[in-house]
Design a protein around this motif. Structure first.
Motif, PDB file in Angstrom:
ATOM      1  N   ASN A   7       3.218   3.046  -0.595  1.00 19.82           N
ATOM      2  CA  ASN A   7       2.068   3.756  -0.908  1.00 19.82           C
ATOM      3  C   ASN A   7       0.661   3.329  -1.106  1.00 19.82           C
ATOM      4  O   ASN A   7       0.102   2.087  -0.888  1.00 19.82           O
ATOM      5  N   CYS A   8      -0.208   4.303  -0.990  1.00 20.82           N
ATOM      6  CA  CYS A   8      -1.840   3.720  -1.675  1.00 20.82           C
ATOM      7  C   CYS A   8      -1.889   3.738  -2.974  1.00 20.82           C
ATOM      8  O   CYS A   8      -1.571   4.208  -3.407  1.00 20.82           O
ATOM      9  N   GLU A   9      -2.178   2.325  -3.153  1.00 20.61           N
ATOM     10  CA  GLU A   9      -2.350   2.238  -5.179  1.00 20.61           C
ATOM     11  C   GLU A   9      -3.520   2.945  -5.691  1.00 20.61           C
ATOM     12  O   GLU A   9      -3.982   2.898  -6.328  1.00 20.61           O
ATOM     13  N   CYS A  10      -4.950   3.313  -4.577  1.00 19.59           N
ATOM     14  CA  CYS A  10      -5.698   4.103  -5.154  1.00 19.59           C
ATOM     15  C   CYS A  10      -5.350   6.308  -5.251  1.00 19.59           C
ATOM     16  O   CYS A  10      -5.695   6.700  -7.093  1.00 19.59           O
ATOM     17  N   CYS A  11      -4.865   6.468  -3.904  1.00 17.43           N
ATOM     18  CA  CYS A  11      -5.309   7.764  -4.370  1.00 17.43           C
ATOM     19  C   CYS A  11      -3.294   8.600  -3.948  1.00 17.43           C
ATOM     20  O   CYS A  11      -3.012   9.224  -3.942  1.00 17.43           O
ATOM     21  N   ASP A  12      -2.092   7.458  -3.948  1.00 19.47           N
ATOM     22  CA  ASP A  12      -0.368   7.311  -3.674  1.00 19.47           C
ATOM     23  C   ASP A  12      -0.338   8.092  -2.693  1.00 19.47           C
ATOM     24  O   ASP A  12       1.023   8.516  -2.354  1.00 19.47           O
ATOM     25  N   ARG A  13      -0.954   8.489  -1.947  1.00 13.75           N
ATOM     26  CA  ARG A  13      -0.601   8.811  -0.640  1.00 13.75           C
ATOM     27  C   ARG A  13       0.326   7.970   0.587  1.00 13.75           C
ATOM     28  O   ARG A  13       0.526   6.472   0.306  1.00 13.75           O
ATOM     29  N   ASP A  14       1.065   8.888   1.313  1.00  8.02           N
ATOM     30  CA  ASP A  14       2.401   8.163   1.564  1.00  8.02           C
ATOM     31  C   ASP A  14       1.971   6.768   2.490  1.00  8.02           C
ATOM     32  O   ASP A  14       0.842   7.167   3.253  1.00  8.02           O
ATOM     33  N   LEU A  15       2.081   5.596   2.573  1.00  9.66           N
ATOM     34  CA  LEU A  15       2.241   4.150   4.008  1.00  9.66           C
ATOM     35  C   LEU A  15       3.679   4.218   4.485  1.00  9.66           C
ATOM     36  O   LEU A  15       3.792   2.925   3.865  1.00  9.66           O
ATOM     37  N   ALA A  33      -6.342   3.503   4.511  1.00  7.40           N
ATOM     38  CA  ALA A  33      -7.587   3.299   5.357  1.00  7.40           C
ATOM     39  C   ALA A  33      -9.091   4.761   4.889  1.00  7.40           C
ATOM     40  O   ALA A  33     -10.258   3.751   4.605  1.00  7.40           O
ATOM     41  N   ASP A  34      -8.614   5.525   4.371  1.00 10.38           N
ATOM     42  CA  ASP A  34     -10.074   6.331   3.974  1.00 10.38           C
ATOM     43  C   ASP A  34      -9.808   5.423   2.396  1.00 10.38           C
ATOM     44  O   ASP A  34     -11.540   5.235   2.656  1.00 10.38           O
ATOM     45  N   CYS A  35      -9.053   5.514   1.580  1.00  6.14           N
ATOM     46  CA  CYS A  35      -9.315   4.977   0.170  1.00  6.14           C
ATOM     47  C   CYS A  35     -10.649   3.315   0.605  1.00  6.14           C
ATOM     48  O   CYS A  35     -11.442   2.959   0.349  1.00  6.14           O
ATOM     49  N   ALA A  36     -10.092   2.064   1.945  1.00  6.23           N
ATOM     50  CA  ALA A  36     -10.220   1.078   1.559  1.00  6.23           C
ATOM     51  C   ALA A  36     -11.687   0.882   2.184  1.00  6.23           C
ATOM     52  O   ALA A  36     -12.599   0.356   1.800  1.00  6.23           O
ATOM     53  N   THR A  37     -12.028   1.869   3.084  1.00  2.00           N
ATOM     54  CA  THR A  37     -13.402   1.870   4.211  1.00  2.00           C
ATOM     55  C   THR A  37     -14.340   2.952   2.619  1.00  2.00           C
ATOM     56  O   THR A  37     -15.361   2.270   2.456  1.00  2.00           O
ATOM     57  N   ARG A  71       6.739   1.723  -5.948  1.00  2.00           N
ATOM     58  CA  ARG A  71       5.277   2.405  -5.173  1.00  2.00           C
ATOM     59  C   ARG A  71       4.450   1.507  -6.732  1.00  2.00           C
ATOM     60  O   ARG A  71       4.638   1.408  -7.814  1.00  2.00           O
ATOM     61  N   VAL A  72       2.809   1.093  -5.620  1.00  2.00           N
ATOM     62  CA  VAL A  72       2.425   1.017  -7.233  1.00  2.00           C
ATOM     63  C   VAL A  72       1.123   1.171  -6.961  1.00  2.00           C
ATOM     64  O   VAL A  72       0.796   1.790  -5.884  1.00  2.00           O
ATOM     65  N   LEU A  73       0.992   1.721  -8.312  1.00  3.13           N
ATOM     66  CA  LEU A  73      -0.760   3.400  -8.788  1.00  3.13           C
ATOM     67  C   LEU A  73      -1.722   2.667  -9.361  1.00  3.13           C
ATOM     68  O   LEU A  73      -0.808   2.372 -10.835  1.00  3.13           O
ATOM     69  N   LYS A  74      -2.620   2.437  -9.700  1.00  8.57           N
ATOM     70  CA  LYS A  74      -3.645   2.260 -10.777  1.00  8.57           C
ATOM     71  C   LYS A  74      -3.184   3.583 -10.888  1.00  8.57           C
ATOM     72  O   LYS A  74      -3.990   4.582 -10.640  1.00  8.57           O
ATOM     73  N   ALA A  75      -2.922   3.740 -12.217  1.00  6.30           N
ATOM     74  CA  ALA A  75      -3.130   5.045 -12.884  1.00  6.30           C
ATOM     75  C   ALA A  75      -4.433   5.492 -13.238  1.00  6.30           C
ATOM     76  O   ALA A  75      -4.767   7.557 -13.436  1.00  6.30           O
ATOM     77  N   GLU A  76      -6.158   4.738 -13.488  1.00  8.30           N
ATOM     78  CA  GLU A  76      -7.068   5.308 -13.014  1.00  8.30           C
ATOM     79  C   GLU A  76      -7.759   5.590 -12.255  1.00  8.30           C
ATOM     80  O   GLU A  76      -8.620   5.932 -11.437  1.00  8.30           O
ATOM     81  N   GLY A  77      -7.154   5.638 -11.078  1.00  5.28           N
ATOM     82  CA  GLY A  77      -7.603   5.442  -9.651  1.00  5.28           C
ATOM     83  C   GLY A  77      -8.493   3.864  -9.403  1.00  5.28           C
ATOM     84  O   GLY A  77      -8.409   2.832 -10.500  1.00  5.28           O
TER      85      GLY A  77
END
Length: 84
Positions: A7-15, A33-37, A71-77
């Motif tokens: 998953n995305c660490e920012c938005c939790d989108r499945d990858l 890619a959306d969060c990274a860019t 899954r790794v996720l930043k609680a604060e986004g």
């Protein structure tokens, strides 16, 4: 061997392991890619490293070398960053 985090660490989108939208740094922090860019400007907020497209592991190799399910996720986004 890369973990291929799910998953995305920012938005939790499945990858999934075959995703062409997964980006990562040299420490394997993983983002879509959306969060990274658009949010992170290509810079990992954890280490300051460059975010590049994560390689795809062939499906046949996933049988004996599966992708991570942790899954790794930043609680604060993720806060927007600016490239150095």
């Amino acid at each position: 061997m890369l973990e291929l985090r799910p998953n995305c660490e920012c938005c939790d989108r499945d990858l999934p392991a075959d995703s062409l939208d997964a980006m990562m740094c040299s420490f394997e922090c993983t983002y879509c890619a959306d969060c990274a860019t658009n949010t992170l400007s290509g810079v990992c907020p954890n280490c300051g490293g460059e975010l590049v497209r994560r390689p795809v592991r062939p499906a046949a190799k996933l049988i004996n070398n599966p992708a991570s399910t942790k899954r790794v996720l930043k609680a604060e986004g993720c806060l927007p960053t600016h490239a150095a």
